[in-house]
Design an enzyme around this catalytic site. Structure first.
Site, PDB file in Angstrom:
ATOM      1  N   TYR A 175      -4.865  -4.659  -5.945  1.00  0.00           N
ATOM      2  CA  TYR A 175      -5.660  -5.644  -5.210  1.00  0.00           C
ATOM      3  C   TYR A 175      -6.588  -6.424  -6.138  1.00  0.00           C
ATOM      4  CZ  TYR A 175      -4.064  -3.304  -0.952  1.00  0.00           C
ATOM      5  OH  TYR A 175      -3.295  -2.767   0.054  1.00  0.00           O
TER       6      TYR A 175
ATOM      7  N   LYS B 234       3.365   7.383  -7.241  1.00  0.00           N
ATOM      8  CA  LYS B 234       4.788   7.021  -7.290  1.00  0.00           C
ATOM      9  C   LYS B 234       5.211   7.166  -8.758  1.00  0.00           C
ATOM     10  CE  LYS B 234       8.494   5.386  -5.259  1.00  0.00           C
ATOM     11  NZ  LYS B 234       9.284   6.194  -4.332  1.00  0.00           N
TER      12      LYS B 234
ATOM     13  N   ASP C 141       6.117   7.917  -0.734  1.00  0.00           N
ATOM     14  CA  ASP C 141       7.085   7.813   0.365  1.00  0.00           C
ATOM     15  C   ASP C 141       7.187   9.141   1.112  1.00  0.00           C
ATOM     16  OD1 ASP C 141       8.030   8.551  -2.144  1.00  0.00           O
ATOM     17  OD2 ASP C 141      10.081   7.867  -1.782  1.00  0.00           O
TER      18      ASP C 141
ATOM     19  N   ASP D  48      -4.670   2.429   1.280  1.00  0.00           N
ATOM     20  CA  ASP D  48      -4.813   1.448   2.358  1.00  0.00           C
ATOM     21  C   ASP D  48      -3.792   1.748   3.452  1.00  0.00           C
ATOM     22  OD1 ASP D  48      -5.468  -0.797   3.791  1.00  0.00           O
ATOM     23  OD2 ASP D  48      -4.727  -2.239   2.331  1.00  0.00           O
TER      24      ASP D  48
ATOM     25  N   ASP E 100      -4.340   4.056   7.241  1.00  0.00           N
ATOM     26  CA  ASP E 100      -4.064   3.464   8.558  1.00  0.00           C
ATOM     27  C   ASP E 100      -3.072   4.331   9.319  1.00  0.00           C
ATOM     28  OD1 ASP E 100      -5.721   1.283   8.274  1.00  0.00           O
ATOM     29  OD2 ASP E 100      -4.194  -0.151   8.931  1.00  0.00           O
TER      30      ASP E 100
END
Ligand code: NAD
Length: 360
Positions: A141, A192, A224, A248, A252
């Site tokens: 980001y 990852k 994942d 992020d 959620d």
């Protein structure tokens, strides 16, 4: 010296939920004699309308001078089409980064009274208490270079960069370990590392930091798989620590296990526990102005503010208890409503928490 709290209601449902949270904070201030002083300013779309930018320099200066910041939410369709660099969300990124708020704590706790509001089976989620620790000021980001252009063949092209330094990783890993140490003593680091170089470094550094925390059980999981495990068997987790973008998304996802994003607070802390506190949800433009938004995530953010920045555990506990009381009374905003409960609006819910807190 008095302690300064800056209130930034933001956009959409922000001002509605903030009004209720401020009532609770003011009562806690009186009841526990906390000596807080409040000031208010604008951020996001409201700041674009007033100053032409999503975070004015004077607002940032006030935020720097404050001991803690309570924020509603930013953004909305009104500002979706403006230039990317001055969109409402940029104000949030700027304040997080300028204040060095690198540690985002997002608890996903399922109140027993709301077990039926979850989209998962009661036995999978009942008693859920997971804490996601998300790195907040680094990663994709903020990474440079980034940009978009039109290639010579006329095709549009865009790219971002995902950088992490050793010090950025070790400081967030330490927050994860510290949190795990006072909870269930289990930390799962999500990355990852099978694909990304930044994740390989992430895993190496987390392993190194782990040597200082022999009492905490460390595991690693690819993002994942973590997404899958969060819906398959979420109670296997105690604390998850992960980078900005993975955090992020996963936070959620974890929030929905609890039935509603309208219940979940968050804290973003700097190295000295100065913090910005906000609900995990956004500005919910689809329900803004209707008086039906759930204010509990923002009210519970007040509780986190008291706990983490001001070390006022008794006041924080009292607010959480008051929320439990109103849920026991069967009061529910639309997002958490189920058969047999009383549907209430934003203000009624806030008033009920205030009454419960006063009565404690
Ligand atoms: P959102 O969280 O605002 O809304 C998602 C869904 O959840 C909507 O149906 C909404 O009505 C519902 N919801 C959210 N909070 C609720 C509450 N307190 N009570 C009841 N229902 C609630 O996410 P979105 O729709 O993806 O984004 C809307 C805007 O918010 C966008 O402009 C986005 O950029 C912004 N946003 C801001 C933040 C932030 O300020 N931290 C975070 C996420 C999104």
């Amino acid at each position: 010296m008095s302690k300064q709290i800056l209130i930034l209601p933001g956009d959409g449902i922000g001002p509605e939920i903030m009004a209720e949270a401020v009532k609770v904070l003011e009562l806690a201030n009186d009841k526990f004699q906390l000596g807080f002083e409040f000031s208010e300013d604008v951020i996001g779309g409201a700041a674009i309308d007033k100053y032409g930018v999503p975070l004015a320099d004077e607002t940032l200066e006030r935020a720097k001078a404050a001991d803690a910041i309570l924020l509603g939410a930013v953004g909305g369709p009104k500002w979706d089409k403006i230039e990317r660099d001055i969109r409402p969300e940029r104000g949030l990124l700027k304040i997080r980064s300028a204040l060095g708020l690198f540690a985002n704590l997002r608890p996903a706790i399922l109140y027993p009274q709301l077990a039926d509001a979850s989209s998962l089976k009661r036995e999978i989620v009942a008693g859920l208490d997971v804490l996601i620790v998300r790195e907040l000021t680094g990663g994709i980001y903020f990474g440079a270079p980034r940009g978009s252009k039109t290639l010579e063949n006329g095709e549009r092209f865009a790219f971002d960069t995902l950088p992490y330094s050793e010090s950025e990783i070790s400081r967030i890993a330490r927050v994860g370990f510290d949190m795990a140490r006072v909870r269930g003593k289990k930390l799962c680091s999500v990355d990852k590392a099978n694909v990304l170089a930044s994740s390989q470094l992430w895993r190496e550094v987390v392993e190194e930091v782990a040597k200082d925390y022999p009492d905490v059980e460390l595991s690693h999981m690819y993002v994942d798989n973590a997404a899958m495990q969060l819906v398959r068997a979420p109670k296997q987790f105690d604390v998850l620590v992960t980078d900005n973008m993975f955090g992020d998304i996963l936070s959620d996802q974890a929030s929905m296990l609890t039935g509603s994003i309208g219940m979940l607070p968050s804290a973003s802390l700097d190295a000295n526990n100065k913090g910005m506190y906000e609900p995990s949800h956004g500005s919910a433009p689809d329900i803004a102005g209707q008086g039906i938004a759930n204010p509990l995530a923002t009210i519970l953010s007040v509780s986190m503010l008291l706990r983490y920045t001001f070390n006022q555990a008794a006041a924080a506990d009292a607010i959480e208890k008051a929320v439990g009381v109103v849920l026991d009374q069967g009061l529910r905003t639309g997002d958490i409503w189920s058969e047999g409960c009383k549907k209430v609006g934003t203000r009624e819910m806030g008033d009920a928490v205030v009454s419960a807190l006063r009565a404690l």
